[in-house]
Each structure stands twice: as C-alpha cells, then as structure tokens.
Design a protein around this motif. Sequence first.
Motif, PDB file in Angstrom:
ATOM      1  N   SER A 192      30.533 -17.489 -34.270  1.00 10.71           N
ATOM      2  CA  SER A 192      29.845 -18.323 -33.423  1.00 10.71           C
ATOM      3  C   SER A 192      30.324 -20.001 -34.132  1.00 10.71           C
ATOM      4  O   SER A 192      31.535 -20.999 -33.287  1.00 10.71           O
ATOM      5  CB  SER A 192      28.429 -18.727 -32.702  1.00 10.71           C
ATOM      6  N   GLN A 236      26.668 -10.532 -33.013  1.00  9.59           N
ATOM      7  CA  GLN A 236      26.321 -10.752 -31.698  1.00  9.59           C
ATOM      8  C   GLN A 236      26.800 -12.935 -31.465  1.00  9.59           C
ATOM      9  O   GLN A 236      26.368 -13.540 -30.902  1.00  9.59           O
ATOM     10  CB  GLN A 236      24.953 -11.151 -31.007  1.00  9.59           C
ATOM     11  N   THR A 237      25.921 -12.747 -33.550  1.00 13.11           N
ATOM     12  CA  THR A 237      26.073 -14.469 -33.671  1.00 13.11           C
ATOM     13  C   THR A 237      27.286 -15.168 -34.652  1.00 13.11           C
ATOM     14  O   THR A 237      27.322 -15.774 -35.103  1.00 13.11           O
ATOM     15  CB  THR A 237      24.687 -15.315 -33.656  1.00 13.11           C
ATOM     16  N   SER A 275      19.146 -13.597 -35.998  1.00 14.95           N
ATOM     17  CA  SER A 275      19.831 -14.620 -34.628  1.00 14.95           C
ATOM     18  C   SER A 275      20.021 -15.716 -35.697  1.00 14.95           C
ATOM     19  O   SER A 275      20.624 -16.780 -35.500  1.00 14.95           O
ATOM     20  CB  SER A 275      18.743 -15.074 -33.899  1.00 14.95           C
ATOM     21  N   PRO A 297      25.657 -16.674 -37.187  1.00 14.77           N
ATOM     22  CA  PRO A 297      25.940 -18.637 -37.569  1.00 14.77           C
ATOM     23  C   PRO A 297      26.198 -18.843 -39.234  1.00 14.77           C
ATOM     24  O   PRO A 297      27.551 -19.208 -39.256  1.00 14.77           O
ATOM     25  CB  PRO A 297      25.355 -19.261 -36.850  1.00 14.77           C
ATOM     26  N   THR A 342      33.650 -12.844 -28.413  1.00  8.10           N
ATOM     27  CA  THR A 342      32.566 -12.983 -28.093  1.00  8.10           C
ATOM     28  C   THR A 342      32.823 -12.304 -27.244  1.00  8.10           C
ATOM     29  O   THR A 342      31.266 -11.265 -27.559  1.00  8.10           O
ATOM     30  CB  THR A 342      31.628 -14.240 -28.140  1.00  8.10           C
TER      31      THR A 342
END
Length: 561
Positions: free
Chosen positions: A45, A41-42, A161, A165, A65
Amino acid sequence: MVTRSSTLAPADGATAASGKRHIGAVFAGLLVAMLLSSLDQTIFSTALPTIVGELDGVNHMLWVTTAYLVTATIMMPIYGKLGDLIGRKGLFIGALAIFVFGSVIGGLAPDMTWLIIARAVQGIGGGGLMILAQAIIADVVPVRERSKYMGFMGAVFGISSVAGPLLGGWFTEGVGWRWAFWINIPLGLAAILLAAIYLRLPKHDTKVRFDIWGTFTMAIAVTSIILIASWGGVEYDWSSPTILALIVVAAVFSGAFVFAEHKAAEPLIPLRLFKSRNFVLATIAGLIIGITMFGTLAYLPTYLQMVTGVNATESGLLMVAMVVGLMTTAILTGQLAARTGRYKWMPIASMGVIGVALALMSTLTVTTPLWLLLCYLFLLGAGVGLAMQILVLVVQNSFPDSQVGTATAANNFFREIGASLGAALVGALFTSRLTDLLSERAPAGGAGDLNSFTPAAVNELPDPIRDLIVGAYNDALTPVFAMLIPLAAVGLIVVLFIKEVPFRSTIEATADGQQDELGAAASLSNAPVAGAEAAARVLENSTQNLANSMRAGADRQERKS
C-alpha cells in the motif's frame, strides 16, 4: 467417530520436553505462514507509488492489490475442502512453495505485467496459508486448548495489518521495494522446513470428486464482487455501465454457485453448513467485525496525516495503539476460554466495546488531543480482539474435525468478502462527503486543485485554507464512524443468539482409528498446571490408549450384534 480419552500414564521428563519442542516448532511454522499471508495484503500500500513509477504502470496500479485479493479469496474454500479430503500437510507445504515462487517472480519482475502475475501467483499460495494454519491447529489440538493458540494467531493478524504498510514504506525508502518480495523467501523456506520435519497429521485415503462447476461459478462471482469493491467510486462511478454489469454478473453467478453446490457430490461450501445456527451467527458477526476493522484501518492513517500533521510512517506507527488493544484481548480471551470453558460473553462484550469505540471516534474534532485519539484506537482494537478468533473456534466447534477445514474456509471466505465490501462502502461514504465538503467550503480558485492535496502540501497552505481542508477531512470521516454504530448493534443482537456449546476437549481419531502422536501431545501440552506432565505421558502410552479405545468399540459393536 472415535475420540481419544485424556486418561494418561506417567512418562519421563525428556519425552515431555520433546513433545513441547514439536508443538513449538509446528506452531512457529504456522505463525510464519499466517504472517506471510496477511502481510502481503497490505505491504504494498505504501510502496505502490514508487513501484508504478519505476515500472511505468500507473494505469494498472490497482491490479497489484486486486490480483492478490482475487486469487487468495477464490483459493480459500478450495484449500479448505481439499484439506478435509486428502489431508493438510502436503497442501500446506505446496501453498508455501507457490507463495515463495510468486515472491521470486515479483522480486525479478521487469514490468507491471510480470508484477501482477507475481501477485496473482502469491495469492494462489497465500489463500491457503491462513486457512490451512487454522485447520492444522484443529488437527492437533482440541477446541478448548486451541483457544490459546488462536489468540496468538489473531495477534499476528493484527500486527501484520499495521506492520505491512510500515515495512513497505521502509523497504521503499531504503533497500528498495523488491525486498517486499525477497523477505518472503527465507521466511517461507523456514516455514516449509519446520512443516516437513515436525508436522505429523492423520493421513486420508479418500477418492476426490472435485467440485468443478462450483469452483468455476464461485471464481467468477468472487472476481466480480472484489472488482466492484475495488473499482466502485475509484476507477468508475457507481452508476457506470462497468460497475452495473459487474453487479449483474456477481448476482447471476452467485445464484449459479448456490445451485452448483446443491447438486455437487463434494461441494466446496456445503449448504448444510448453513443449517448450523452457530455457524451462521458467527460468520455474520465475523463479517461485521471485518467491516469495522478494515474500514478503520483503510482511512484513519489518511485522517491522522491530514488532521494531526504527522507523516506517513508516523501515522502507521500511531495505528499500533489499535494493534496493542487487539493483541491484549485476543491472547487473554484465548487463555480464559481454555481455562474456564466459557466464551459466549466474549463476542457479546466485543460488539459492545466496538460500539462504544465507534461512538467515541465519531466525536473526534481537529482539536482532540492525540493521546485521546490513541485511547479510542486501543479500545477499538480491544473490541475486535475479544471476538475475532473466538468466533472461528465457535465455527470449528460446530462441526466434526473431519469437516473443520471446509467450515473454517467458508467462515473466512465470507468474512473476506464482507471486509472488501465494507471497506469499499466506508471509502465511498468518506470520499463522497469529503468531495462535497471541500467543494462547498473552498473559496473559488483559492485552494487549488481539490484532487491534488497531499499532507505535505496542505501543511504549506495559509492557515485559513489549511484549517478549512483539515476541518473537511474531520467532518467527512467522523460521521462515517457513527454510521457504523448500528452495524455493531446488529452484531450484538446476532451474538446474543449464539448457543454456548462446550468446546470439545478431545481430538477425533481418523477413520481407521489412528491418531498422530503430535495431536495427542498437543491436546494437553499447554493445559494448566498438569498439562506439561500429561503431554509427556501421552507420548509413551498412546498405543495402550488406542488399543483400549478400539477394544471398547469392538465390545459395543458385539453387544449391538
């Protein structure tokens, strides 16, 4: 339902060790699956600018995304319901296989179209990994002991989380962004192997009546809601025809979904779930925590780069302070809940700590020492960790084990929707205030294009203009933290009404009275002091205990006759 007694007879140490190894192997596989789901999900980024540049697809960047988020959210209640109906082992292995297949497509993607397809396929698998992992723990460990495991699951979610990145940037600057896909393959195959060998769950013999209309209406409603959250204020103005049309579609199909669930024989999200006060309250509280967590994670790294002058990698590393706070309290509360059986104070304390952390963060200035800002981040993470996984256990404890997948999926489904909308709301408030402040404070033509600022470019500006821009970033974000404080207050009021129902200390048997050995072992394998010995004893004497339970049930039935 028949529940298994925890009265056990002695057994040798070798059997106990074997039971522990089984539990450890299964839990390792579940943690890897959750890590894969949450990382994806990250992880893109920080890699997106390079990816879209290489594949010539800047105009489709947002879909990298969004495609994952849409399919993953849609699949959550589907996996939850099917797991309750047909069993979770096959679904779990299938979800992992789909996720790995999507990673292969992404690693080989020659253009943006194939990259977006890969992300959608990953989402189809990834949507089940977190839900099924939480539900599988419910199959093999009673709720009270489960809190220990859920604490570690919450810690993994917090780590990913921030790690996402960082890994995305590291791969992009080093071996290449495609390794953000390739890394999933060995991890996914390891999780599949562990599940295939060690995971033994109760079998289900249920005729499935799939909720087609519920799935169709839910998919359209979810897609519309996520597109609103992703596009609003970024790709399109909030008042644009596109966003307004999506709002209408979301409202119409949300209503159609509720109607479909009311009529369905086996609804994806049964409306009877909402008759449980604890389910409703825990879901609302989880939604509020999701808004505060994701709203902070989304924009604080930008704030750190602009205001403190650190680079992108360093800003990600600074967010580790929040993860440390989350891990500490998530693991600690899991242990305490298992040991004492008391847990209501945890979400109450969570909302209080989150409120205090937001209040402190709203006082940040450009001269605030970095160490103090990190203390505030630690406090916010500690608040989130106090309740994040405990609220999931409250939901699971509100329903029989035969419905735990559906209930867990519904809770996560609404939390995901709320987090998406909350992050969009925080983003809209921040960018709107930032644009207004820069327009008001920047001298005409003196600061260049207000839309082209980067941290590196700002650091090169003359001090007066740099101070002006840094001040605008600070004054745009810190009031948003203050605006979230009333939300934490609402959350505090909500959790006050949660009823502290004692966590179950046994696992329900399946319909035919059979219960897998792994579940029986897990129920006591990590209990304090005597737990290890109990795990060994249950493996040797499970047959005798089952016979006793069935005999007692037969006696009761005979007396009723």
